[in-house]
Scaffold this motif. Structure first.
Motif, short mmCIF file in Angstrom:
data_model
loop_
_atom_site.label_atom_id
_atom_site.label_comp_id
_atom_site.label_asym_id
_atom_site.label_seq_id
_atom_site.Cartn_x
_atom_site.Cartn_y
_atom_site.Cartn_z
N VAL A 1 0.83 -1.21 0.00
CA VAL A 1 0.00 0.00 0.00
C VAL A 1 0.87 1.27 0.00
CG1 VAL A 1 -2.02 -1.07 1.06
CG2 VAL A 1 -0.24 -0.10 2.51
N SER A 2 2.12 1.13 -0.40
CA SER A 2 3.01 2.30 -0.44
C SER A 2 2.56 3.26 -1.54
CB SER A 2 4.45 1.85 -0.71
OG SER A 2 4.55 1.32 -2.01
N TYR A 3 3.01 4.53 -1.45
CA TYR A 3 2.69 5.50 -2.49
C TYR A 3 3.20 5.01 -3.84
CZ TYR A 3 1.38 9.10 0.91
OH TYR A 3 0.77 9.83 1.89
N GLY A 4 4.42 4.45 -3.86
CA GLY A 4 4.99 3.96 -5.11
C GLY A 4 4.10 2.93 -5.77
N MET A 5 3.57 1.99 -5.00
CA MET A 5 2.70 0.96 -5.57
C MET A 5 1.38 1.58 -6.04
SD MET A 5 2.42 -2.03 -6.67
CE MET A 5 3.91 -2.75 -6.04
N GLN A 6 0.87 2.56 -5.31
CA GLN A 6 -0.36 3.22 -5.73
C GLN A 6 -0.15 3.97 -7.04
OE1 GLN A 6 -2.41 5.28 -2.52
NE2 GLN A 6 -1.51 3.83 -1.07
N TRP A 7 1.03 4.60 -7.22
CA TRP A 7 1.33 5.28 -8.48
C TRP A 7 1.37 4.26 -9.61
CZ3 TRP A 7 6.01 7.67 -5.66
CH2 TRP A 7 5.58 8.69 -4.83
N LEU A 8 1.99 3.09 -9.35
CA LEU A 8 2.04 2.04 -10.37
C LEU A 8 0.64 1.55 -10.70
CD1 LEU A 8 5.12 -0.09 -9.26
CD2 LEU A 8 4.95 1.41 -11.25
N ASP A 9 -0.22 1.37 -9.68
CA ASP A 9 -1.59 0.92 -9.90
C ASP A 9 -2.38 1.89 -10.78
OD1 ASP A 9 -1.13 -1.35 -8.41
OD2 ASP A 9 -2.14 -0.60 -6.60
N HIS A 10 -2.10 3.19 -10.64
CA HIS A 10 -2.79 4.20 -11.45
C HIS A 10 -2.16 4.34 -12.84
CE1 HIS A 10 -5.78 5.82 -8.73
NE2 HIS A 10 -4.89 5.89 -7.76
N GLY A 11 -1.04 3.66 -13.07
CA GLY A 11 -0.39 3.72 -14.38
C GLY A 11 0.47 4.94 -14.61
N LEU A 12 0.90 5.61 -13.53
CA LEU A 12 1.67 6.84 -13.69
C LEU A 12 3.02 6.60 -14.37
CD1 LEU A 12 0.96 8.76 -10.38
CD2 LEU A 12 -0.26 8.81 -12.53
N HIS A 13 3.53 5.40 -14.28
CA HIS A 13 4.80 5.09 -14.93
C HIS A 13 4.64 4.96 -16.44
CE1 HIS A 13 2.77 1.32 -14.34
NE2 HIS A 13 3.64 0.69 -15.11
N GLN A 14 3.42 4.95 -16.94
CA GLN A 14 3.15 4.82 -18.37
C GLN A 14 2.51 6.07 -18.96
OE1 GLN A 14 0.58 1.41 -18.03
NE2 GLN A 14 2.22 0.02 -18.66
N MET A 15 2.51 7.17 -18.23
CA MET A 15 1.84 8.38 -18.70
C MET A 15 2.49 8.92 -19.97
SD MET A 15 0.74 10.64 -15.48
CE MET A 15 -0.98 10.56 -15.07
N LYS A 16 1.65 9.38 -20.87
CA LYS A 16 2.09 9.99 -22.12
C LYS A 16 1.38 11.33 -22.27
CE LYS A 16 3.98 6.16 -24.15
NZ LYS A 16 5.18 5.90 -23.49
N ALA A 17 2.05 12.26 -22.95
CA ALA A 17 1.47 13.58 -23.18
C ALA A 17 0.43 13.51 -24.30
CB ALA A 17 2.55 14.58 -23.54
N GLY A 18 -0.67 14.20 -24.09
CA GLY A 18 -1.73 14.28 -25.09
C GLY A 18 -2.40 15.64 -25.00
N ARG A 19 -3.35 15.89 -25.87
CA ARG A 19 -4.09 17.16 -25.88
C ARG A 19 -3.12 18.34 -25.82
NH1 ARG A 19 -9.24 16.27 -21.85
NH2 ARG A 19 -10.06 14.45 -22.88
N ARG A 20 -2.18 18.39 -26.75
CA ARG A 20 -1.15 19.42 -26.73
C ARG A 20 -1.64 20.69 -27.44
NH1 ARG A 20 1.89 15.06 -29.33
NH2 ARG A 20 1.79 13.51 -27.72
N ARG A 21 -1.25 21.83 -26.89
CA ARG A 21 -1.57 23.12 -27.50
C ARG A 21 -0.38 24.05 -27.31
NH1 ARG A 21 -5.49 25.39 -24.30
NH2 ARG A 21 -4.17 27.12 -23.76
N LEU A 22 -0.03 24.80 -28.33
CA LEU A 22 1.11 25.71 -28.27
C LEU A 22 0.63 27.08 -28.70
CD1 LEU A 22 4.24 25.80 -27.90
CD2 LEU A 22 4.40 25.46 -30.36
N SER A 23 0.99 28.11 -27.92
CA SER A 23 0.62 29.47 -28.30
C SER A 23 1.77 30.42 -27.98
CB SER A 23 -0.66 29.92 -27.58
OG SER A 23 -0.48 29.88 -26.19
#
Length: 117
Positions: free
Chosen positions: A26-48
């Motif tokens: 139940v560590s924070y690290g395992m909770q981050w892994l459970d949420h998939g944070l190690h696989q996050m990718k950038a999306g919905r990009r906007r540049l101005s």
């Protein structure tokens, strides 16, 4: 005492194993892994490009994007403003909105290299 191999250490080890079997990690690290944070990718990009919010006398490039794991949730919205100041400085301002469902995130460092300097 608390010597290795003592009954007290054996009981503590037994309790830890039982806890892991019942509740899992139940560590924070395992909770981050459970949420998939190690696989996050950038999306919905906007540049101005426009006038800086931080320094009204300077030009700014604003990058907006969101980070999400393959499941699409939870999503972290981010903005990075690069301010090109008259003094040849480049100021960087970052803001990320982390959903309340996520445990506290670790601090992340950034390293920038500017070619030719």
């Amino acid at each position: 005492g608390n010597r290795e191999g003592s009954p007290r250490m054996g009981a503590a080890f037994s309790f830890a194993l039982r806890w892991m079997k019942l509740w899992g990690d139940v560590s924070y690290g395992m909770q981050w892994l459970d949420h998939g944070l190690h696989q996050m990718k950038a999306g919905r990009r906007r540049l101005s490009v426009g006038i800086s919010r931080l320094r009204p006398d300077s030009l700014a490039v604003l990058c907006s994007y969101s980070l999400a794991p393959p499941s699409g949730s939870p999503r972290v919205s981010c903005e990075v403003e690069y301010v090109l100041a008259d003094s040849d400085e480049v100021l960087v301002w970052t803001d990320c909105s982390v959903p309340l469902c996520l445990e506290p995130l670790p601090r992340v460092g950034v390293s920038l290299d500017v070619p030719g300097l």
